[in-house]
Each structure stands twice: as C-alpha cells, then as structure tokens.
Design a protein around this motif. Structure first.
Motif, PDB file in Angstrom:
ATOM      1  N   CYS A   1      -2.738   5.673  -1.202  1.00  0.00           N
ATOM      2  CA  CYS A   1      -1.733   4.665  -0.884  1.00  0.00           C
ATOM      3  C   CYS A   1      -2.017   3.397  -1.693  1.00  0.00           C
ATOM      4  O   CYS A   1      -3.164   2.946  -1.770  1.00  0.00           O
ATOM      5  CB  CYS A   1      -1.767   4.361   0.613  1.00  0.00           C
TER       6      CYS A   1
ATOM      7  N   TYR B   1      -0.951  -0.514  -1.863  1.00  0.00           N
ATOM      8  CA  TYR B   1      -0.281  -1.577  -1.095  1.00  0.00           C
ATOM      9  C   TYR B   1      -0.712  -2.879  -1.759  1.00  0.00           C
ATOM     10  O   TYR B   1      -1.670  -3.521  -1.350  1.00  0.00           O
ATOM     11  CB  TYR B   1      -0.751  -1.473   0.357  1.00  0.00           C
TER      12      TYR B   1
ATOM     13  N   ARG C   1       1.121   1.858   8.301  1.00  0.00           N
ATOM     14  CA  ARG C   1       0.442   2.915   9.069  1.00  0.00           C
ATOM     15  C   ARG C   1       1.264   4.213   9.072  1.00  0.00           C
ATOM     16  O   ARG C   1       0.746   5.294   8.767  1.00  0.00           O
ATOM     17  CB  ARG C   1       0.236   2.437  10.512  1.00  0.00           C
TER      18      ARG C   1
ATOM     19  N   ILE D   1       1.053   5.873   5.668  1.00  0.00           N
ATOM     20  CA  ILE D   1      -0.268   6.439   5.371  1.00  0.00           C
ATOM     21  C   ILE D   1      -0.471   7.720   6.167  1.00  0.00           C
ATOM     22  O   ILE D   1      -0.952   8.730   5.651  1.00  0.00           O
ATOM     23  CB  ILE D   1      -1.385   5.416   5.700  1.00  0.00           C
TER      24      ILE D   1
ATOM     25  N   CYS E   1      -3.011   9.982   3.534  1.00  0.00           N
ATOM     26  CA  CYS E   1      -3.734   9.394   2.397  1.00  0.00           C
ATOM     27  C   CYS E   1      -5.223   9.292   2.727  1.00  0.00           C
ATOM     28  O   CYS E   1      -5.587   9.005   3.863  1.00  0.00           O
ATOM     29  CB  CYS E   1      -3.195   7.992   2.098  1.00  0.00           C
TER      30      CYS E   1
ATOM     31  N   VAL F   1      -6.918   3.834   0.157  1.00  0.00           N
ATOM     32  CA  VAL F   1      -5.890   2.794   0.032  1.00  0.00           C
ATOM     33  C   VAL F   1      -6.366   1.777  -1.008  1.00  0.00           C
ATOM     34  O   VAL F   1      -7.526   1.358  -0.970  1.00  0.00           O
ATOM     35  CB  VAL F   1      -5.639   2.062   1.369  1.00  0.00           C
TER      36      VAL F   1
ATOM     37  N   THR G   1      -3.674  -4.211   6.104  1.00  0.00           N
ATOM     38  CA  THR G   1      -4.255  -2.880   5.909  1.00  0.00           C
ATOM     39  C   THR G   1      -5.245  -2.576   7.033  1.00  0.00           C
ATOM     40  O   THR G   1      -5.226  -1.486   7.613  1.00  0.00           O
ATOM     41  CB  THR G   1      -4.971  -2.809   4.538  1.00  0.00           C
TER      42      THR G   1
ATOM     43  N   LEU H   1      -4.949   0.559   9.540  1.00  0.00           N
ATOM     44  CA  LEU H   1      -5.944   1.634   9.499  1.00  0.00           C
ATOM     45  C   LEU H   1      -6.608   1.901  10.844  1.00  0.00           C
ATOM     46  O   LEU H   1      -7.348   2.878  10.975  1.00  0.00           O
ATOM     47  CB  LEU H   1      -7.003   1.332   8.428  1.00  0.00           C
TER      48      LEU H   1
ATOM     49  N   CYS I   1      -5.525   5.286  11.413  1.00  0.00           N
ATOM     50  CA  CYS I   1      -5.506   6.206  10.269  1.00  0.00           C
ATOM     51  C   CYS I   1      -6.925   6.689   9.968  1.00  0.00           C
ATOM     52  O   CYS I   1      -7.534   6.267   8.979  1.00  0.00           O
ATOM     53  CB  CYS I   1      -4.914   5.533   9.031  1.00  0.00           C
TER      54      CYS I   1
ATOM     55  N   VAL J   1      -8.394   7.816   6.327  1.00  0.00           N
ATOM     56  CA  VAL J   1      -8.676   6.953   5.179  1.00  0.00           C
ATOM     57  C   VAL J   1     -10.177   6.673   5.097  1.00  0.00           C
ATOM     58  O   VAL J   1     -10.754   6.071   6.003  1.00  0.00           O
ATOM     59  CB  VAL J   1      -7.876   5.634   5.257  1.00  0.00           C
TER      60      VAL J   1
END
Ligand code: 6R9
Length: 647
Positions: A136, A138, A172, A175, A180, A183, A202, A206, A209, A212
C-alpha cells in the motif's frame, strides 16, 4: 456569450508538427477496428520493450467475462519507464517536482530516478516483499511516491495507492481488502499550507490490519511521529542500506500491476485490477498521441498519484515515453490563483492537463491572475474527470491558452486504464464540451433502456463493444462483482455507467453518470458509501444521498437524514454527522447539505425514489414527475417545504 455550436479547427502551428492529421487518424482508427491484432501488435512493438514476445495478441470474451492481452509475453514496467532510457536520456530530467511553497523544487534525472527505484526495490525485498505481494502506498505528492510505485513494479509487487486525503478508516478498508503486507507512507503531507498527518492516520488504520509487517516512513516535514519498533522503518535508512543495482523481474503480460480502489453505485469501493502489458501500452500510447508528445516537451498533469489520472498520466505514460513529467505537491489557489500559471512560466511547461473543477475555481478568480503571467510555452491543454461546461472550456481556451492551444477533453475511467474518447491535437476539430471521437481500438456505442443499440444522432447509455489493452481485468478478489457491475446490464458489452449523446458528426458528448456515483470536484464517490457512513450514527434511522449541480465542484453532496423516533435534530448533531463522514471516508465526502427528513419518498415496495430527491436538491420542483406511485406522497411536500438552499 458562449457559442455552443462553435467549431475550432486544428491550429496551423499545431498541424505543422503534429504526429497525426485528420486523414491519419481515420486510417489508423479504421485499421484498429478492422485488424485489431495487427494494429496492436505494431503498437506494442513500437511503444514497449518486451523480454519475450506474446503468443497471442488478444483473447477476450465479455460474456464470461475474460480479458487477456499479449499472453505469453514478458516485460517489466520499471524497465520500460527507466532502464531503456538510460543510454539516450540518462541525464534528461525525468521528474520536476515543485513543493507546496513556491520555488521549492527538486529535479531527478532518469539516472537518478533509476537509482532511487533500484534502492527502494532492494529495500522492499529486504523487508520480505516478493513477487505478487501487495504494497500500500499512502503518500503525499513527492517524487518518492512515484519511486515507490516503480519500485513495486520492478520486483513484481502489486501496488495499491491510496489517496492521501482518505481517512484512517478508508485506508484500513483498502489495506484489508488487498491484504497488503507493507505500507509506504510519510510523516506528514503538506497541501495549501495545511499539514496532513499521514503517519498518524496509518497508525490508526493499522490497529485492525495484522497482516502489515512493515511501514516505511518517508520524512517530508520531519514532524515528530509515533514509532512502532520492528514494524516502522525510516525510508532513508532503508534505502541507505540497500544496493543500487536491482535487476527487474521478468513479468508476464497478464501478471497484476496494480490495484486502485474506486467507488461504484453500491457497496464499498472496488479494487480495480490492472495487469502489466496491456496497461503500460495503453498509457504510453495515449500519452504520446493525445498530447502530441514530443521529446522536448515539459509535461504537467496536475492530478494526484492517488487517482488513476496520476497513475497513467503523471507516472506510467510519460515515463514510458521518456518524458519530463512535473509533479506538484500543492493546490491551484495557494498562495494565490496565479500559482499554476507561474509554474507554467517558471518550468516552461508545454503541455498542461487538469480537471474542470480546477478550471472553474480559477475562472472565478478572474482573468487578472492569469494575464499577469506569460504562458507562451504552452502548446496543448487537456481536461479530465468530469464533463466540462462550455463556459469553462471557452475560458480555458481563450484566457489560459490565448486561443492558441487546442483543448483535449479526455473521457476515460479508472476501469479503462487510459484515455478512451478524446480529440487528437493535429487531427480533430474541437467543439467545446465534447470529448469528440474514440481513440484507436475503442468502439463506443449508445444503448436505450431496453438494451437496443442506437444509431446516428442519439442519446443513451455509453457502452464499449470490444476490449482494449488497458481494460481492467477484474475486481480484486471478486470476479463475480466485476461481471455484475460491468457486463450484466448490456450482455456482450462493457457498461461505463455514463450517459452520452452523439451528434451528427459522430462526436460524443458525455452527460455524466447514470448510476448512483457522484463526481465531486472530479472525485468519484458512491452515494451508498456516504449513506453507510451516516447510518453508523446511533440516532440515524435512514439516510439518502444525492448529488446536486455545483458551480465549482461540478456536483455537491445533499444528504437527507431521518432520525430514530424520539430523537430531535440539532446543529450539534449535524456537525457530528459531518465529522462521522470525514472519519469514515475523508474530507472529500463532506456533505454540503444535511436536511432532516421525517420520511423519505418510497415506492410501495420500499425503494427510495432518488429521482425525486435529486429534483428537490437541485430545486427543480416543476419537474418532479409522477409522485402518485409513492407509498406516502405527502412526504414530498414536507421535504420541499424544508428544502435547504446549498451555499
Ligand atoms: C479518469 C477519471 C471516471 C468518471 C467517468 C465520467 C467522468 C471522466 C470525463 C468525464 C465527462 C470527461 N469523466 N472524464 N466526464 N467528460 N472528459 O476521471 O477516472 O475517477 O474513475 O472517473 O469520470 O463520469 O465515468 P475516474
């Protein structure tokens, strides 16, 4: 007054050096339709470097749907954008970057960009990224955003760029959907003097997530940010450890290149998947012909790399052609409304590509901020993203381009990968407000409500009857949704979601979306997305969102909100709802109007009649149409009574 029937022929100066004239266009277009395999094989040879040739030019079937181009061939996109230029263009400027503050600039030669990409590519590998993994991005509009994209393509990782204006929750969702594992972001972005907390966003995203493993943080402002040891790594530290040689992966033409999320009429944004060979060919070739690109042009597309226009026409198309591409971090009206034109003068920009919403905003500031600049380097102007009204077209043509520069009104979509309906500078007479004629290989058609194709002068729903190399291949992780969204309304055709009119010269005039997709300042948004954000609030029973015509933004957002029984509306609640939408999606989705609605107009089967809500929002009360089929026609009068005039 604007003459709506005016026709602007190709200017002499353009005709002299243009790659194609009108007869060339017609010959090539005919060839592209009659012998697509021969035509595309030739273009693929000319524009792209292949490690291995294809077994078959194309293989597609819109009924399944299955779309493949150049199957069997191998290539690498970063090689095409960098390595192959080094011998002849190593010292040529690849990227001119201008920061948010005027005069803050950086340039990267093709050699420097190549080194930066190799280092980051190796850095990503050191962090465990392999072919096929999703990364990802960003990022703010800094050269490292382009470096990140190219570094992914170099090692065969699939990037998913998320626009820096999206909220943590939107980040989010994207991702998670693409799963992903890494990042790439920055401490902060800066736009129009304002800071955007990308790293903090981020971190928030996360929390949900777990997949990641690494966050690479580019230092743009040196702002202090939270740091998660083992997960976070400083961009400069990572590339400092990395080797500056990185042989590109040999990728299959149909290997995925990137995912880019875009809004549809229902549900959450879709991950539009583009593959390698067809996409890069479409981007390179359209950039060459549509902007009549020549080696010494200085080319500027004002989009953000978070949108498809930034992918195809800031990064991939121009770099594949060895062009000098300008990247701008800021906004058109900061510090003042002359900014773009001053940049044109300072960098000697020859091709300028922007959006109607920017043109309208700058037009409002009057002619003076334009006229105090020279703009004599400009040769070609372009627009994309939404229909351009003839007033704005005329101002752009006359005031910005001093009636010397043809305006390329380019129609296309995230899904199409590259420009589809467009004039060509040396070949097409222009009509203000018309995207004019199909690009090579593109077969548009208009359909009526019963799925019958309309001939000649007509207005209907715009479909494309045959595949083109840059077409999206699927919705990431959901091929059924791909089939449903694009190939079910008109079996055997790709449905664009747009309406259009064709005039007696065969010119297309795109009239806008015919589905529940909004276009706010050129940004695509689904009404369903905004509605789902609103109903997250515990007091909201129901919400219906429609677009209304807006002078600058093209469309504004009008939300009708019904509260749970017993709840009373107040200004504080309105603000809470606005904050909620910004938190779920981002500032671009902020409603312009929230109207409290005791009830919404529904059919007896319970469907909300958006047609009526759109008319009320637009204050077109004389043309509400038939309301007798409503379950409770009285709600309409109440909504009209309490209508709010947008500011
Ligand atoms: C490239 C891009 C796609 C939608 C598209 C249409 C609108 C784009 C246009 C235009 C009229 C043009 N659109 N270009 N409408 N004239 N020249 O914008 O992609 O963000 O996916 O939006 O934008 O409605 O369907 P995307």
């Amino acid at each position: 007054m604007v003459d709506r029937n005016a026709v602007y022929p190709v200017p002499e100066t353009i005709a002299k050096t243009a790659h194609l004239n009108q007869a060339d266009y017609q010959t090539l277009y005919r060839r592209s339709i009659e012998d697509p395999e021969g035509f595309w094989a030739e273009q693929a040879d000319r524009f792209i470097d292949w490690y291995r040739p294809w077994d078959r030019v194309m293989d597609w079937d819109f009924h399944e749907p299955r779309i493949r181009w150049f199957e069997g061939a191998e290539l690498n996109v970063s090689h095409n954008c960098l390595d192959r230029h080094l011998e002849t263009r190593g010292d040529k400027t690849a990227i001119i970057w201008e920061g948010d503050e005027p005069g803050e600039t950086r340039t990267l030669s093709y050699r420097e960009l190549h080194t930066a990409v190799c280092r980051l590519a190796n850095g990503l590998r050191m962090r465990g990224v392999r072919r096929g993994d999703r990364v990802c991005i960003y990022m703010p509009m800094v050269p490292e955003a382009a470096v990140a994209m190219l570094a992914c393509t170099r090692i065969g990782a699939i990037h998913s760029v998320v626009f820096g204006g999206f909220s943590p929750n939107a980040l989010r969702d994207r991702i998670q959907d693409a799963d992903c594992k890494l990042v790439i972001t920055a401490d902060e972005g800066i736009r129009g003097g304002k800071r955007i907390p990308l790293k903090a966003n981020t971190d928030a995203a996360l929390k949900d997530c777990p997949g990641v493993e690494t966050v690479v943080v580019y230092r743009r402002t040196e702002a202090e940010v939270e740091w998660v040891t083992d997960r976070d790594i400083d961009y400069h530290e990572l590339v400092a450890q990395a080797d500056d040689e990185c042989p590109p992966e040999s990728m299959g033409a149909e290997d995925p290149l990137f995912i880019l999320y875009t809004s549809g009429s229902t549900g959450k944004p879709k991950g539009v998947l583009h593959t390698t060979g067809g996409y890069i060919l479409q981007a390179a070739m359209t950039h060459h012909y549509v902007f009549d690109y020549h080696e010494d042009d200085i080319y500027w597309c004002t989009a953000d790399v978070g949108w498809v226009t930034g992918h195809s026409y800031i990064v991939y198309g121009p770099l594949a052609n060895g062009a000098t591409t300008v990247m701008f971090e800021g906004v058109p009206n900061y510090p003042d409304a002359s900014r773009h034109w001053e940049m044109v003068d300072r960098h000697g920009i020859t091709i300028y590509y922007t959006a109607p919403t920017a043109i309208r905003a700058l037009m409002r500031a009057g002619d003076e901020p334009v006229k105090k600049t020279r703009r004599d380097s400009l040769r070609i102007l372009g627009t994309v993203g939404e229909p351009i009204n003839p007033e704005a077209w005329n101002w752009y043509h006359q005031v910005v381009g001093e009636s010397r520069c043809p305006v390329m009104d380019t129609w296309w979509q995230t899904e199409t990968g590259g420009i589809m309906i467009t004039p060509l500078p040396g070949a097409t007479d222009l009509k203000p407000g018309s995207a004019t004629l199909p690009f090579f290989g593109v077969q548009p058609a208009l359909m009526d409500a019963d799925g019958r194709e309309l001939e000649g002068e007509a207005a209907g729903n715009l479909v494309i009857k045959a595949s083109w190399p840059g077409q999206m291949r699927t919705v990431y992780g959901d091929h059924e949704r791909f089939a449903q969204t694009y190939f079910s309304a008109y079996p055997g055709c790709y449905f664009t979601g747009d309406g259009a009119r064709r005039d007696s010269d065969g010119y297309y005039w795109i009239t806008g979306r015919v589905d529940d997709v909004l276009n706010v300042s050129g940004h695509r948004l689904g009404t369903a997305e905004v509605e789902s954000a609103l109903v997250l609030h515990s007091t909201v029973a129901e919400a219906a969102v429609v677009g209304f015509p807006h002078d600058v933004k093209g469309q504004g957002i009008y939300a009708y909100v019904s509260l749970m029984s017993g709840k009373t509306p107040d200004p504080a609640l309105k603000q809470e709802l606005i904050d909620l939408v910004r938190k779920e999606i981002g500032p671009i989705a902020t409603p312009d109007v929230i109207q409290w609605a005791a009830g919404l107009p529904k059919t007896r089967s319970g469907k909300i009649m958006r047609r009526i809500l759109r008319k009320i929002a637009a204050n077109e009360l004389d043309s509400l149409g038939d309301t007798s089929t409503l379950a409770d026609p009285a709600v309409v009068d109440e909504l009209i009574d309490q209508r709010i005039e947008p500011k």
